[in-house]
Design an enzyme around this catalytic site. Structure first.
Site, mmCIF file in Angstrom:
data_model
loop_
_atom_site.group_PDB
_atom_site.id
_atom_site.type_symbol
_atom_site.label_atom_id
_atom_site.label_comp_id
_atom_site.label_asym_id
_atom_site.label_seq_id
_atom_site.Cartn_x
_atom_site.Cartn_y
_atom_site.Cartn_z
ATOM 1 N N THR A 86 69.369 35.434 16.662
ATOM 2 C CA THR A 86 69.174 34.287 17.552
ATOM 3 C C THR A 86 70.462 33.895 18.278
ATOM 4 O O THR A 86 71.561 34.128 17.769
ATOM 5 C CB THR A 86 68.682 33.082 16.713
ATOM 6 O OG1 THR A 86 68.738 31.900 17.513
ATOM 7 C CG2 THR A 86 69.572 32.844 15.498
ATOM 8 N N ASP A 87 70.297 33.238 19.427
ATOM 9 C CA ASP A 87 71.478 32.731 20.149
ATOM 10 C C ASP A 87 72.110 31.532 19.428
ATOM 11 O O ASP A 87 73.237 31.141 19.750
ATOM 12 C CB ASP A 87 71.107 32.356 21.593
ATOM 13 C CG ASP A 87 70.060 31.252 21.703
ATOM 14 O OD1 ASP A 87 69.535 30.803 20.664
ATOM 15 O OD2 ASP A 87 69.776 30.829 22.846
ATOM 16 N N GLU A 88 71.386 30.955 18.443
ATOM 17 C CA GLU A 88 71.924 29.756 17.775
ATOM 18 C C GLU A 88 73.196 30.047 16.980
ATOM 19 O O GLU A 88 73.935 29.128 16.628
ATOM 20 C CB GLU A 88 70.868 29.124 16.857
ATOM 21 C CG GLU A 88 69.636 28.700 17.623
ATOM 22 C CD GLU A 88 68.804 27.640 16.938
ATOM 23 O OE1 GLU A 88 69.272 27.025 15.968
ATOM 24 O OE2 GLU A 88 67.667 27.418 17.395
ATOM 25 N N TYR B 10 70.074 26.731 9.356
ATOM 26 C CA TYR B 10 69.349 27.906 9.874
ATOM 27 C C TYR B 10 70.315 28.859 10.583
ATOM 28 O O TYR B 10 70.369 30.055 10.271
ATOM 29 C CB TYR B 10 68.246 27.462 10.847
ATOM 30 C CG TYR B 10 67.726 28.590 11.722
ATOM 31 C CD1 TYR B 10 67.014 29.655 11.178
ATOM 32 C CD2 TYR B 10 67.959 28.596 13.109
ATOM 33 C CE1 TYR B 10 66.552 30.698 11.975
ATOM 34 C CE2 TYR B 10 67.498 29.634 13.913
ATOM 35 C CZ TYR B 10 66.795 30.676 13.340
ATOM 36 O OH TYR B 10 66.343 31.713 14.131
ATOM 37 N N LYS C 60 71.505 32.754 9.713
ATOM 38 C CA LYS C 60 71.329 33.901 10.620
ATOM 39 C C LYS C 60 72.704 34.520 10.943
ATOM 40 O O LYS C 60 72.827 35.735 11.040
ATOM 41 C CB LYS C 60 70.626 33.467 11.915
ATOM 42 C CG LYS C 60 69.168 33.088 11.762
ATOM 43 C CD LYS C 60 68.254 34.223 11.314
ATOM 44 C CE LYS C 60 68.077 35.299 12.361
ATOM 45 N NZ LYS C 60 67.054 36.303 11.950
HETATM 46 P P1 NAD Z 1 58.206 32.925 12.281
HETATM 47 O O1 NAD Z 1 58.658 31.838 11.382
HETATM 48 O O2 NAD Z 1 57.059 32.684 13.219
HETATM 49 O O3 NAD Z 1 57.800 34.222 11.419
HETATM 50 C C1 NAD Z 1 58.578 34.660 10.340
HETATM 51 C C2 NAD Z 1 57.756 35.679 9.563
HETATM 52 O O4 NAD Z 1 58.565 36.138 8.464
HETATM 53 C C3 NAD Z 1 56.467 35.112 8.963
HETATM 54 O O5 NAD Z 1 55.399 36.003 9.190
HETATM 55 C C4 NAD Z 1 56.774 34.992 7.485
HETATM 56 O O6 NAD Z 1 55.625 35.146 6.655
HETATM 57 C C5 NAD Z 1 57.771 36.127 7.284
HETATM 58 N N1 NAD Z 1 58.661 35.885 6.143
HETATM 59 C C6 NAD Z 1 59.352 34.759 5.867
HETATM 60 N N2 NAD Z 1 60.032 34.898 4.706
HETATM 61 C C7 NAD Z 1 59.776 36.146 4.265
HETATM 62 C C8 NAD Z 1 60.195 36.879 3.122
HETATM 63 N N3 NAD Z 1 60.998 36.337 2.212
HETATM 64 N N4 NAD Z 1 59.757 38.150 2.977
HETATM 65 C C9 NAD Z 1 58.920 38.708 3.896
HETATM 66 N N5 NAD Z 1 58.491 38.049 4.983
HETATM 67 C C10 NAD Z 1 58.903 36.777 5.164
HETATM 68 O O7 NAD Z 1 59.499 33.400 13.060
HETATM 69 P P2 NAD Z 1 59.666 33.866 14.588
HETATM 70 O O8 NAD Z 1 59.837 32.676 15.420
HETATM 71 O O9 NAD Z 1 58.624 34.854 14.900
HETATM 72 O O10 NAD Z 1 61.098 34.591 14.486
HETATM 73 C C11 NAD Z 1 61.188 35.959 14.100
HETATM 74 C C12 NAD Z 1 62.650 36.373 14.093
HETATM 75 O O11 NAD Z 1 63.204 36.212 15.385
HETATM 76 C C13 NAD Z 1 63.526 35.547 13.149
HETATM 77 O O12 NAD Z 1 64.458 36.409 12.547
HETATM 78 C C14 NAD Z 1 64.206 34.542 14.063
HETATM 79 O O13 NAD Z 1 65.456 34.166 13.541
HETATM 80 C C15 NAD Z 1 64.355 35.355 15.329
HETATM 81 N N6 NAD Z 1 64.362 34.571 16.582
HETATM 82 C C16 NAD Z 1 63.385 33.653 16.846
HETATM 83 C C17 NAD Z 1 63.391 32.980 18.071
HETATM 84 C C18 NAD Z 1 62.320 31.978 18.437
HETATM 85 O O14 NAD Z 1 62.425 31.325 19.472
HETATM 86 N N7 NAD Z 1 61.265 31.809 17.655
HETATM 87 C C19 NAD Z 1 64.397 33.248 19.015
HETATM 88 C C20 NAD Z 1 65.388 34.191 18.684
HETATM 89 C C21 NAD Z 1 65.350 34.854 17.480
HETATM 90 O O1 DAU Z 2 67.347 29.595 20.343
HETATM 91 C C1 DAU Z 2 66.557 30.369 19.506
HETATM 92 C C2 DAU Z 2 65.936 29.507 18.433
HETATM 93 O O2 DAU Z 2 64.942 28.718 19.068
HETATM 94 C C3 DAU Z 2 65.325 30.317 17.295
HETATM 95 O O3 DAU Z 2 66.356 31.022 16.633
HETATM 96 C C4 DAU Z 2 64.594 29.409 16.305
HETATM 97 O O4 DAU Z 2 63.962 30.190 15.314
HETATM 98 C C5 DAU Z 2 63.560 28.626 17.080
HETATM 99 O O5 DAU Z 2 62.884 27.727 16.211
HETATM 100 C C6 DAU Z 2 64.205 27.851 18.230
HETATM 101 O O6 DAU Z 2 65.059 26.799 17.731
HETATM 102 P P1 DAU Z 2 65.082 25.329 18.392
HETATM 103 O O7 DAU Z 2 65.580 24.387 17.391
HETATM 104 O O8 DAU Z 2 65.729 25.368 19.722
HETATM 105 O O9 DAU Z 2 63.481 25.167 18.640
HETATM 106 P P2 DAU Z 2 62.484 23.929 18.416
HETATM 107 O O10 DAU Z 2 61.195 24.328 19.074
HETATM 108 O O11 DAU Z 2 62.452 23.478 17.013
HETATM 109 O O12 DAU Z 2 63.159 22.798 19.296
HETATM 110 C C7 DAU Z 2 63.398 22.983 20.684
HETATM 111 C C8 DAU Z 2 64.068 21.733 21.211
HETATM 112 O O13 DAU Z 2 63.120 20.659 21.190
HETATM 113 C C9 DAU Z 2 65.228 21.268 20.360
HETATM 114 O O14 DAU Z 2 66.217 20.711 21.219
HETATM 115 C C10 DAU Z 2 64.643 20.169 19.477
HETATM 116 C C11 DAU Z 2 63.565 19.576 20.366
HETATM 117 N N1 DAU Z 2 62.367 19.048 19.671
HETATM 118 C C12 DAU Z 2 61.745 19.854 18.766
HETATM 119 C C13 DAU Z 2 60.619 19.420 18.103
HETATM 120 C C14 DAU Z 2 59.919 20.292 17.090
HETATM 121 C C15 DAU Z 2 61.879 17.781 19.973
HETATM 122 O O15 DAU Z 2 62.449 17.059 20.813
HETATM 123 N N2 DAU Z 2 60.764 17.346 19.322
HETATM 124 C C16 DAU Z 2 60.111 18.102 18.393
HETATM 125 O O16 DAU Z 2 59.101 17.637 17.809
#
Ligand code: NAD
Ligand code: DAU
Length: 354
Positions: free
Chosen positions: A134-136, A160, A164
């Site tokens: 992730t970019d975080e 988190y 990562k």
């Molecule tokens: P998600 O939470 O939707 O899915 C995570 C999956 O991992 C689930 O299916 C869960 O059952 C599985 N999992 C969790 N713990 C596990 C374990 N101990 N063993 C096996 N499986 C397990 O996550 P996502 O949003 O799809 O993100 C996927 C990946 O991409 C993550 O590594 C996250 O850090 C990265 N990522 C997410 C975003 C985003 O915006 N969602 C952006 C950049 C990177």
């Molecule tokens: O940047 C990549 C990341 O983006 C991933 O690595 C993470 O897995 C993914 O969850 C996401 O993280 P964020 O914290 O940016 O996403 P989230 O959707 O939780 O929140 C997006 C923005 O919105 C953040 O500034 C917090 C705000 N927010 C979020 C929720 C859930 C609100 O204002 N209200 C809310 O209820």
């Protein structure tokens, strides 16, 4: 036939990656390894679950003995690692589960892959461990002219992102120390179908539809860079096949939005789709206490993957958001089942004795 283990394939991004690989590469055997936590859901993959090149295995990456057995059985040439605890708010209340899955789980996977590959005749030749991150990990931007590049120093601010960041460091350390063939990518915020409704965009869609308050943290001024999930899956395909060994690629859509502007846009789009008078849904906006340690702005410089590997996003944000809202409106049952935890119970029973 090439065998690839994709971890976290029942989650949001993982399910799109699994679908892309299963349908685009019929000569690959795709093993979807997922623990089916609250975020993982096999209903995300019903359209491909009977394909002959697809196998689902329920298992936990924190279990090293299970991984050793799995790698021994399937002898994969590739690993695409997405399994993680992914929600920042949950990491604030329960950091240890993030350490376990994101750090310990990643090191377990590295160990299982290393042993299985070194035990094979070809060693590391033709093998690849791809870590999806992730970019975080880069922290928070304060200067509007700045972007995260692959050279930006790590500065994670939440449990988190710290977990990562630690996992990224371990992957690079295994590349450096053991010469394991690793590649990494760091992506910005994804949105799209199957997004778990604890994250901003799906939560807002759900609450607008249900006429519930729309909780905006702080003043809603925080900025995120949004990418359609299918474009991230395409980028993962590109990096897996074309990325250079040991390299990192930043992935993003050059698409920055303040949270409050996204919420207003969703209110407008949904008022129209639901036949409500303009301005109805925005009255649900409720400013709530800010997230602790809330990162101000993320913005990815995606030039490296665009220039070196030829990937680019395919969808404009408004188009992607429209598709996303339409998907959620058409998949009410999915939304009800994930919010009630019904899918979890169903799959827990189904796999209880395996
Ligand atoms: P998600 O939470 O939707 O899915 C995570 C999956 O991992 C689930 O299916 C869960 O059952 C599985 N999992 C969790 N713990 C596990 C374990 N101990 N063993 C096996 N499986 C397990 O996550 P996502 O949003 O799809 O993100 C996927 C990946 O991409 C993550 O590594 C996250 O850090 C990265 N990522 C997410 C975003 C985003 O915006 N969602 C952006 C950049 C990177
Ligand atoms: O940047 C990549 C990341 O983006 C991933 O690595 C993470 O897995 C993914 O969850 C996401 O993280 P964020 O914290 O940016 O996403 P989230 O959707 O939780 O929140 C997006 C923005 O919105 C953040 O500034 C917090 C705000 N927010 C979020 C929720 C859930 C609100 O204002 N209200 C809310 O209820």
């Amino acid at each position: 036939m090439k065998t690839i283990i994709i971890t976290g394939g029942a989650g949001f991004i993982g399910s799109h990656v699994v679908r892309l690989f299963v349908t685009k590469y019929p000569d690959y055997h795709i093993i979807n390894l997922d623990a089916l936590t609250y975020a993982g859901n096999l209903a995300n993959l019903t359209d491909i679950e009977n394909e002959p090149n697809y196998t689902f295995v329920r298992g936990d990456i924190t279990d090293a003995a299970f991984l050793a057995e799995l790698f021994g059985k399937y002898q994969p040439e590739g690993v695409i690692h997405l399994a993680a605890e992914s929600h920042v708010d949950r990491s604030i209340t329960d950091p240890m589960s993030f350490v376990m899955t994101n750090v310990v789980g990643t090191v377990n996977l590295l160990n299982a892959a290393k042993k299985s590959w070194l035990d094979s005749e070809s060693g590391f030749d033709g093998k690849r461990f791809y870590h999806v991150s992730t970019d975080e990990v880069y922290g928070s931007l304060h200067n509007p002219d700045e972007f995260f590049t692959e050279e930006t120093a790590y500065d994670p601010q939440s449990p988190y992102s710290a977990s990562k960041a630690a996992s990224d460091h371990f992957v690079r350390a295994y590349g450096n120390t053991y010469k394991m063939p690793v590649v990494l990518s760091n992506c910005s915020n994804n949105y799209g179908p199957n997004h778990f409704p604890e994250k901003l965009i799906p939560l807002m869609i759900h609450n607008i539809q249900q006429n519930k308050p729309l909780p905006v943290y702080g003043k809603g001024e925080n900025v995120r860079d949004w990418l359609f999930v299918v474009d991230h899956a395409r980028a993962i395909d590109t990096v897996f096949h074309k990325g250079k060994q040991g390299e990192t690629y930043n992935i993003g859509g050059f698409n920055e939005w303040k949270n409050i502007d996204i919420v207003h846009l969703l209110c407008r789009v949904m008022d129209e789709k639901l036949g409500r008078p303009a301005g109805t849904s925005s009255q649900l906006i409720t400013y709530v206490t800010d997230r602790a340690g809330h990162d101000l702005r993320y913005a990815i410089d995606a030039n490296k993957i665009m220039n070196e590997l030829g990937w680019e996003p395919s969808l404009q944000f408004e188009e992607g958001l429209n598709k996303t809202v339409d998907w959620f409106l058409a998949n009410q049952e999915w939304l009800n089942n994930v919010t009630s935890g019904a899918y979890q119970g169903y799959y827990q029973d189904m796999y209880a004795n395996r």
